[in-house]
Design a protein around this motif. Structure first.
Motif, mmCIF file in Angstrom:
data_model
loop_
_atom_site.group_PDB
_atom_site.id
_atom_site.type_symbol
_atom_site.label_atom_id
_atom_site.label_comp_id
_atom_site.label_asym_id
_atom_site.label_seq_id
_atom_site.Cartn_x
_atom_site.Cartn_y
_atom_site.Cartn_z
ATOM 1 N N GLY A 39 36.010 30.302 95.966
ATOM 2 C CA GLY A 39 34.782 29.571 95.731
ATOM 3 C C GLY A 39 34.274 29.683 94.306
ATOM 4 N N LYS A 40 34.967 30.475 93.472
ATOM 5 C CA LYS A 40 34.563 30.603 92.069
ATOM 6 C C LYS A 40 35.784 30.860 91.209
ATOM 7 C CE LYS A 40 33.293 35.460 92.760
ATOM 8 N NZ LYS A 40 34.267 36.179 91.983
ATOM 9 N N LEU A 41 35.650 30.546 89.929
ATOM 10 C CA LEU A 41 36.726 30.793 88.986
ATOM 11 C C LEU A 41 36.605 32.198 88.408
ATOM 12 C CD1 LEU A 41 36.859 27.720 89.234
ATOM 13 C CD2 LEU A 41 37.283 27.632 86.796
ATOM 14 N N SER A 42 37.741 32.772 88.071
ATOM 15 C CA SER A 42 37.746 34.053 87.370
ATOM 16 C C SER A 42 37.179 33.828 85.972
ATOM 17 C CB SER A 42 39.182 34.580 87.271
ATOM 18 O OG SER A 42 39.307 35.512 86.226
ATOM 19 N N SER A 43 36.168 34.600 85.608
ATOM 20 C CA SER A 43 35.571 34.442 84.275
ATOM 21 C C SER A 43 36.587 34.753 83.184
ATOM 22 C CB SER A 43 34.335 35.328 84.129
ATOM 23 O OG SER A 43 34.674 36.690 84.305
ATOM 24 N N LYS A 44 37.490 35.685 83.453
ATOM 25 C CA LYS A 44 38.533 36.004 82.466
ATOM 26 C C LYS A 44 39.530 34.851 82.323
ATOM 27 C CE LYS A 44 38.549 41.054 82.287
ATOM 28 N NZ LYS A 44 37.286 41.329 82.949
ATOM 29 N N ALA A 45 39.840 34.173 83.422
ATOM 30 C CA ALA A 45 40.730 33.008 83.350
ATOM 31 C C ALA A 45 40.089 31.907 82.517
ATOM 32 C CB ALA A 45 41.066 32.496 84.747
ATOM 33 N N VAL A 46 38.801 31.667 82.729
ATOM 34 C CA VAL A 46 38.084 30.656 81.938
ATOM 35 C C VAL A 46 38.115 31.036 80.462
ATOM 36 C CG1 VAL A 46 35.819 29.597 81.508
ATOM 37 C CG2 VAL A 46 36.617 29.934 83.865
ATOM 38 N N GLU A 47 37.866 32.310 80.179
ATOM 39 C CA GLU A 47 37.817 32.785 78.795
ATOM 40 C C GLU A 47 39.181 32.721 78.114
ATOM 41 O OE1 GLU A 47 36.387 36.838 76.457
ATOM 42 O OE2 GLU A 47 35.872 36.589 78.576
ATOM 43 N N ASP A 103 49.509 38.202 89.320
ATOM 44 C CA ASP A 103 48.080 37.911 89.346
ATOM 45 C C ASP A 103 47.366 38.863 88.389
ATOM 46 O OD1 ASP A 103 45.431 37.398 89.844
ATOM 47 O OD2 ASP A 103 45.629 37.480 92.031
ATOM 48 N N PRO A 104 46.917 38.367 87.237
ATOM 49 C CA PRO A 104 46.276 39.263 86.271
ATOM 50 C C PRO A 104 44.954 39.827 86.762
ATOM 51 C CG PRO A 104 46.011 36.998 85.570
ATOM 52 C CD PRO A 104 46.939 36.981 86.767
ATOM 53 N N SER A 105 44.350 39.187 87.759
ATOM 54 C CA SER A 105 43.083 39.709 88.270
ATOM 55 C C SER A 105 43.288 41.004 89.054
ATOM 56 C CB SER A 105 42.355 38.665 89.125
ATOM 57 O OG SER A 105 43.104 38.351 90.266
ATOM 58 N N HIS A 106 44.531 41.354 89.356
ATOM 59 C CA HIS A 106 44.832 42.620 90.027
ATOM 60 C C HIS A 106 45.205 43.719 89.039
ATOM 61 C CE1 HIS A 106 45.857 40.348 93.993
ATOM 62 N NE2 HIS A 106 44.567 40.488 93.821
ATOM 63 N N ALA A 107 45.221 43.404 87.753
ATOM 64 C CA ALA A 107 45.583 44.415 86.741
ATOM 65 C C ALA A 107 44.517 45.514 86.701
ATOM 66 C CB ALA A 107 45.721 43.762 85.373
ATOM 67 N N THR A 108 44.978 46.737 86.518
ATOM 68 C CA THR A 108 44.062 47.864 86.381
ATOM 69 C C THR A 108 44.388 48.598 85.099
ATOM 70 O OG1 THR A 108 45.530 49.307 87.653
ATOM 71 C CG2 THR A 108 43.781 48.168 88.879
ATOM 72 N N GLY A 109 43.405 49.275 84.581
ATOM 73 C CA GLY A 109 43.583 50.026 83.343
ATOM 74 C C GLY A 109 42.449 49.730 82.394
ATOM 75 N N THR A 110 42.743 49.885 81.129
ATOM 76 C CA THR A 110 41.723 49.658 80.112
ATOM 77 C C THR A 110 41.387 48.175 80.015
ATOM 78 O OG1 THR A 110 43.330 49.330 78.338
ATOM 79 C CG2 THR A 110 42.590 51.621 78.751
ATOM 80 N N ASP A 111 40.222 47.886 79.447
ATOM 81 C CA ASP A 111 39.837 46.487 79.227
ATOM 82 C C ASP A 111 40.884 45.774 78.383
ATOM 83 O OD1 ASP A 111 37.534 46.895 80.674
ATOM 84 O OD2 ASP A 111 36.221 47.058 78.925
ATOM 85 N N ARG A 120 49.219 37.393 78.800
ATOM 86 C CA ARG A 120 50.655 37.302 79.148
ATOM 87 C C ARG A 120 50.877 36.257 80.239
ATOM 88 N NH1 ARG A 120 53.738 39.111 83.205
ATOM 89 N NH2 ARG A 120 52.102 40.446 84.089
ATOM 90 N N VAL A 121 50.099 36.342 81.307
ATOM 91 C CA VAL A 121 50.281 35.402 82.418
ATOM 92 C C VAL A 121 49.924 33.985 81.981
ATOM 93 C CG1 VAL A 121 49.501 34.800 84.749
ATOM 94 C CG2 VAL A 121 50.034 37.182 84.177
#
Length: 141
Positions: A39-47, A103-111, A120-121
Motif C-alpha cells: 500500500g506504500k512505496l519504499s522511501s529508499k526506492a523512491v530516493e 530485496d534491498p529492503s531486507h538488508a541489515t547493517g549500517t545505513d 546495487r539492486v
C-alpha cells in the motif's frame, strides 16, 4: 504493448523496474503490482530512483487483483531469494518471465551498507530491464 511487473509487496523492486521500463519507452503501458501489496512505496526506492533521474513518487502500490481481468503482453516477476515465493499470475498473458533480484529492503547493517544495497539492486534492475527492452520488447514494436 502492455507489461505488468509483479513481486510480493509492490513497494521496491517492481516499482524500480516499472520506472526504468517506462523511461525507456513512454509509449509502453507499464504497471506493477504485488500479491501482498504494502500500500506504500519504499522511501529508499523512491530516493534511489530519484538519484538515477527517475521519479516514481507518484506510483501506487497495488494488488495484483486489480489487473487479473486485463490482457498483458508480458508479466514479469522480480522476486529474488530462495526464501521468497514468486507470485503466480492467473490472468491472460502472452509471455511470462522471471528476472529475480534481491530485496534491498531486507538488508541489515549500517545505513551506508543498506544504501549500497539499494544502489546495487537498482543498477541490476536497470541493466536487466534495458536488455529485455532492447532484445525482446522493442523488436516487437
Amino acid at each position: 504493448m502492455k507489461v505488468l511487473i509483479l513481486c510480493t509487496g509492490n513497494s521496491c523492486r517492481s516499482q524500480m523496474a516499472h520506472g526504468f521500463l517506462q523511461s525507456f519507452d513512454p509509449g509502453l503501458t507499464v504497471c506493477s503490482a504485488g500479491t501482498n501489496a504494502s500500500g506504500k512505496l519504499s522511501s529508499k526506492a523512491v530516493e534511489v530512483m530519484k538519484e538515477a533521474g527517475i521519479d516514481i513518487s507518484h506510483h501506487t502500490s497495488d494488488s495484483v487483483d486489480k489487473y487479473l481481468n486485463d490482457q498483458w503482453d508480458y508479466v514479469i516477476t522480480v522476486c529474488g531469494g530462495a526464501n521468497e515465493t514468486c507470485p503466480a499470475f492467473l490472468g491472460k498473458v502472452k509471455h511470462r518471465l522471471h528476472i529475480g533480484f534481491d530485496d534491498p529492503s531486507h538488508a541489515t547493517g549500517t545505513d551506508e551498507f543498506i544504501w549500497s544495497e539499494f544502489i546495487r539492486v537498482r543498477d541490476e534492475i536497470k541493466e536487466a530491464f534495458y536488455n529485455l527492452y532492447i532484445h525482446e520488447i522493442k523488436p516487437q514494436l
